[in-house]
Design an enzyme around this catalytic site. Structure first.
Site, PDB file in Angstrom:
ATOM      1  N   LYS A 167      60.225  56.989  86.560  1.00 35.38           N
ATOM      2  CA  LYS A 167      61.187  56.012  86.240  1.00 35.38           C
ATOM      3  C   LYS A 167      61.869  56.460  84.955  1.00 35.38           C
ATOM      4  O   LYS A 167      63.483  56.461  85.039  1.00 35.38           O
ATOM      5  CB  LYS A 167      60.705  54.668  85.876  1.00 35.38           C
ATOM      6  N   THR A 168      61.447  57.132  83.908  1.00 38.55           N
ATOM      7  CA  THR A 168      62.352  57.361  83.002  1.00 38.55           C
ATOM      8  C   THR A 168      62.968  58.729  83.310  1.00 38.55           C
ATOM      9  O   THR A 168      64.220  58.724  82.855  1.00 38.55           O
ATOM     10  CB  THR A 168      61.519  58.177  81.869  1.00 38.55           C
ATOM     11  N   ASP A 201      65.670  49.291  80.861  1.00 41.24           N
ATOM     12  CA  ASP A 201      64.172  49.863  81.381  1.00 41.24           C
ATOM     13  C   ASP A 201      63.300  48.547  81.289  1.00 41.24           C
ATOM     14  O   ASP A 201      63.374  47.745  80.259  1.00 41.24           O
ATOM     15  CB  ASP A 201      63.904  51.046  80.269  1.00 41.24           C
ATOM     16  N   GLU A 202      62.073  48.812  81.876  1.00 44.57           N
ATOM     17  CA  GLU A 202      61.018  47.709  81.737  1.00 44.57           C
ATOM     18  C   GLU A 202      61.435  46.324  81.985  1.00 44.57           C
ATOM     19  O   GLU A 202      60.994  45.470  81.079  1.00 44.57           O
ATOM     20  CB  GLU A 202      60.347  47.997  80.208  1.00 44.57           C
ATOM     21  N   GLN A 242      53.329  45.324  86.711  1.00 41.76           N
ATOM     22  CA  GLN A 242      52.861  45.803  85.378  1.00 41.76           C
ATOM     23  C   GLN A 242      53.351  44.721  84.287  1.00 41.76           C
ATOM     24  O   GLN A 242      53.300  45.066  83.301  1.00 41.76           O
ATOM     25  CB  GLN A 242      53.233  47.163  84.953  1.00 41.76           C
ATOM     26  N   ARG A 280      45.973  54.010  84.493  1.00 42.51           N
ATOM     27  CA  ARG A 280      46.213  54.938  83.285  1.00 42.51           C
ATOM     28  C   ARG A 280      45.295  56.269  83.695  1.00 42.51           C
ATOM     29  O   ARG A 280      45.592  57.413  83.169  1.00 42.51           O
ATOM     30  CB  ARG A 280      45.545  54.291  82.367  1.00 42.51           C
TER      31      ARG A 280
END
Length: 733
Positions: free
Chosen positions: A32-33, A219-220, A250, A603
């Site tokens: 995503k970044t 973002d987020e 998330q 993770r």
């Protein structure tokens, strides 16, 4: 474009779809970044958009810096003209230019947590509200939550007018806001709220920023609260070129005010929105992703999204059932060692994840005894936590009242009216007299310059410690700790604070009881001195510097978001622990717990262990918990049980250097015949006595009668000694 080379089709679509509202549902590890930074570069380089017209909002300064750095690698000029930053930093920039329009001066200050606490205490005092009933930290938490939801003091007071206590809280909130304004100050939450207030009261200012920010990227987005949502909505209203990136699976920060409805309802807010799903994961194996998908699909509050990868199948999920929490911990330690040897992994490749901070204690001790360096992310090591250091300081003073360092730490913890000025006078007098602070306080009325109130408070403290010293002789370590916590009101004070941090501190104190229970179970002749020696050994080893070397990472599942590791151990996978008991009665809580599990699973890059215990002592209580439903939601075809189950290594577990320490006090029988000259009538707690070899000491306890009278004396040079009065070579001073 050359910099789009290597992107998958969905990533390219997210970069190239520049106009109108865009919702990018970015799964874990889906890049995503990269999409955000390439999208900004594309707008500037290919679409000719001025960097000045772009706003990119993030949640951390680190994320903002990383985004800017990545953009600078893609475009030649204009990076500094892009407004990239956190919600709060962007709002500060806007307010510095316009805040006078809502009655503040541009030179406003931003109050930090300490400033806020001082201010709320002033407000409580002015309104004559008892701090025990309206804990300052709890009140600040309450005010912050109202600001997150854009609820003003007036609205809160009106909505709760019939409830006297809630109305008082609203009036306190109102006074707090008024005092902030009197100081030309804003707190952290005000930065967003006042920007929204500015826009609503000044349409021309809002129009200016709406024209300036033709393209808004967030973002987020799943972590936004009501106030952040409203800020974004206002800024993007004119052009609606808004691109939000996030993952509803998330969303794990409801307790911080995050509202999952913001991302779930985006399409209702913008009916013409384009939804792009980034489902290809570049991080994990197929098996790990299949496990994550199988767990999260049990949530109802979500949109359809399935992570997939071109990575290899990978190892199956390893499940281990420990006999107890120690078995679980030592299994993990042994696995880390064997994986490092067989697969040539670095210690930095391992992460141990747990639901609550208190769970770290057993894991830390197993790692210490296994000589494995570790670091804790997002928190302190167990024995470095303030509440644990406080209770240990109490125990050290009880064991050795001449320990001035420990005594100074806890003399006013919890607060009992013994401030720095009083302590300074006591300490100065103790230095002048050449005696310990505790000895001096036994005769508090003789200390120069003290008020009667200070003398009373000191005597009360000395009496309290004296009571604990007496208890030490008849109670086990665990019972002694429980009595201390109950008598000093430490846990009660934290309960009244009623914050997430306070709850965590209570859990840590309760877990310290588990330390005592374990010690007593493994030491037949348990005593406080040995208990403290064992703790000191652990905490000293704990302080070994691992900053420049390899170390296993320990953290809560919440702290793990955004990180990745080749090998992950998800520990404590038991009903009531993970998911927590709150999920048993609240469907929303259970779904958030499941999202947290999803975060934990994703993770892991290569290997994932999920461990649980049949019996677990936590918070000083023994629990028999069923295996977590989340393990049950992973298909059996993906699971590999660890049948080589290794039992507790008793030799390793019980290894300590306690034999180096003096085991308990013995009677000092320095004469074979009774000392008929002893003036037993004048021997009482607080009396000063002179010993033939050890000098002047202070009696801290007397028990028994006649020839069986036993006294406990603290000597500055020798520590604490138990003496049979009839045989001890002492005289009353």
């Amino acid at each position: 474009m050359s910099f789009l080379t290597g992107m998958n089709e969905r990533q390219k679509e997210a970069v190239l779809a520049t106009e109108g509202p865009i919702l990018v549902l970015a799964g874990a590890g889906s890049g995503k970044t990269r999409v955000l930074t390439y999208r900004i570069a594309y707008l500037i380089e290919e679409k000719g958009v001025s960097p000045y017209n772009i706003l990119a909002l993030t949640f951390t300064n680190k994320a903002a810096s990383e985004m800017k750095e990545r953009i600078s690698r893609l475009i030649v000029d204009g990076v500094d003209d892009i407004w990239t930053g956190t919600f709060h930093s962007i709002c500060v920039r806007i307010l510095r230019r316009n805040i006078e329009k809502i009655g503040y001066n541009r030179s406003f200050v931003i109050f930090d947590t300490s400033d806020q606490k001082t201010l709320i205490k002033d407000c409580l005092k002015e309104k004559d509200m008892n701090e025990k009933l309206f804990d300052p930290n709890s009140m600040l938490n309450f005010i912050g939550s109202q600001k997150d939801k854009l609820i003003s003091p007036d609205k809160y007071i009106n909505d709760n007018y019939s409830d006297f206590r809630e109305r008082q809280k609203g009036e306190l909130y109102e006074l707090y806001q008024n005092k902030l304004k009197e100081n030309n100050a804003l707190d952290f939450d005000d930065l967003i709220n006042k920007t929204i207030e500015l826009f609503r009261q000044n349409p021309d200012v809002l129009e200016y920023y709406q024209n300036k920010f033709k393209y808004v990227l967030v973002d987020e987005y799943q972590d936004t609260n009501r106030a952040q949502y409203m800020l974004i909505k206002l800024l993007a209203k004119q052009h609606e070129n808004i691109c939000v990136v996030g993952d509803f699976d998330q969303s794990i920060y409801k307790w911080r005010g995050a509202d999952i409805r913001n991302i779930l309802d985006f399409e209702e807010e913008y009916p013409n929105a384009k939804v792009i799903k980034l489902e290809q994961n570049y991080r994990s194996t197929k098996t790990i992703l299949d496990a994550a998908n199988s767990v999260i699909e049990n949530n109802l509050e979500r949109k359809d999204k399935i992570l997939w990868t071109e990575n290899e199948e990978g190892d199956k999920i390893k499940i281990y059932n420990g006999d107890n929490e120690h078995d679980e911990a030592y299994f993990i330690v042994n696995k880390i060692k064997s994986i490092c040897e067989e697969d040539e992994k670095s210690l930095s490749d391992f992460a141990l994840l747990y639901r609550t901070n208190a769970q770290s204690r057993v894991l830390e001790e197993a790692l210490i005894k296994g000589n494995i360096p570790y670091k804790i992310v997002g928190g302190l090591k167990f024995y470095d936590r303030k509440e644990i250091k406080d209770i240990i300081a109490y125990l050290r003073v009880i064991q050795n009242p001449v320990d001035n360092i420990s005594l100074k730490r806890i003399i006013n913890v919890p607060k009992r009216g013994i401030g720095k000025t009083t302590l300074d006078k006591v300490e100065d007098y103790s230095i002048k007299k050449g005696e310990s602070i505790y000895s001096i306080m036994l005769d508090a009325e003789e200390i120069p310059g003290l008020s009667q109130r200070a003398i009373t408070n000191l005597k009360s403290f000395v009496s309290l410690i004296g009571k604990f010293i007496a208890m030490k002789e008849i109670l086990g370590v665990k019972d002694l700790i429980e009595n201390i916590l109950d008598s000093i009101g430490y846990i009660k004070e934290l309960e009244e604070e009623n914050t997430v941090e306070a709850r965590s501190r209570i859990e840590n104190l309760e877990e310290f009881l588990s330390v005592a229970i374990d010690y007593e179970a493994n030491n037949e002749e348990s005593n406080l001195e040995d208990f403290l020696a064992n703790i000191s050994l652990l905490s000293d080893i704990d302080r070994v510097d691992t900053e420049n070397g390899e170390a296993v990472t320990l953290m809560t599942l919440h702290s793990a978001k955004g990180l990745e590791f080749p090998v992950v151990f998800m520990t404590g996978m038991e009903e009531g622990l993970f998911p927590s008991a709150r999920g048993f009665t609240d469907d929303d809580e259970l779904e958030e717990e499941r999202r947290l599990c999803y975060v934990g699973i994703t993770r892991a890059k290569e290997i994932l262990y999920m461990t649980y215990s049949s019996i677990r002592m936590l918070y000083g209580k023994t629990n028999y918990n069923a295996v977590s439903r989340f393990i049950g939601e992973v298909p059996e075809s993906l699971i590999d049980g660890c049948n080589e189950k290794k039992k507790l290594n008793t030799a390793t577990q019980n290894s300590s250097t306690s034999s180096k320490y003096f085991k308990g006090y013995t009677f000092e029988n320095t004469k074979k015949e009774p000392n008929l000259n002893s003036d037993s009538e004048n021997i009482k707690a607080g009396a000063k006595v002179s010993h033939k070899s050890w000098g002047i000491g202070t009696v801290v306890q007397v028990k028994g009668q006649g020839e069986n009278t036993e006294i406990t004396v603290t000597f500055p040079s020798q520590g604490i000694k138990k003496l049979m009065l009839a045989y001890a070579p002492i005289e009353v001073v």
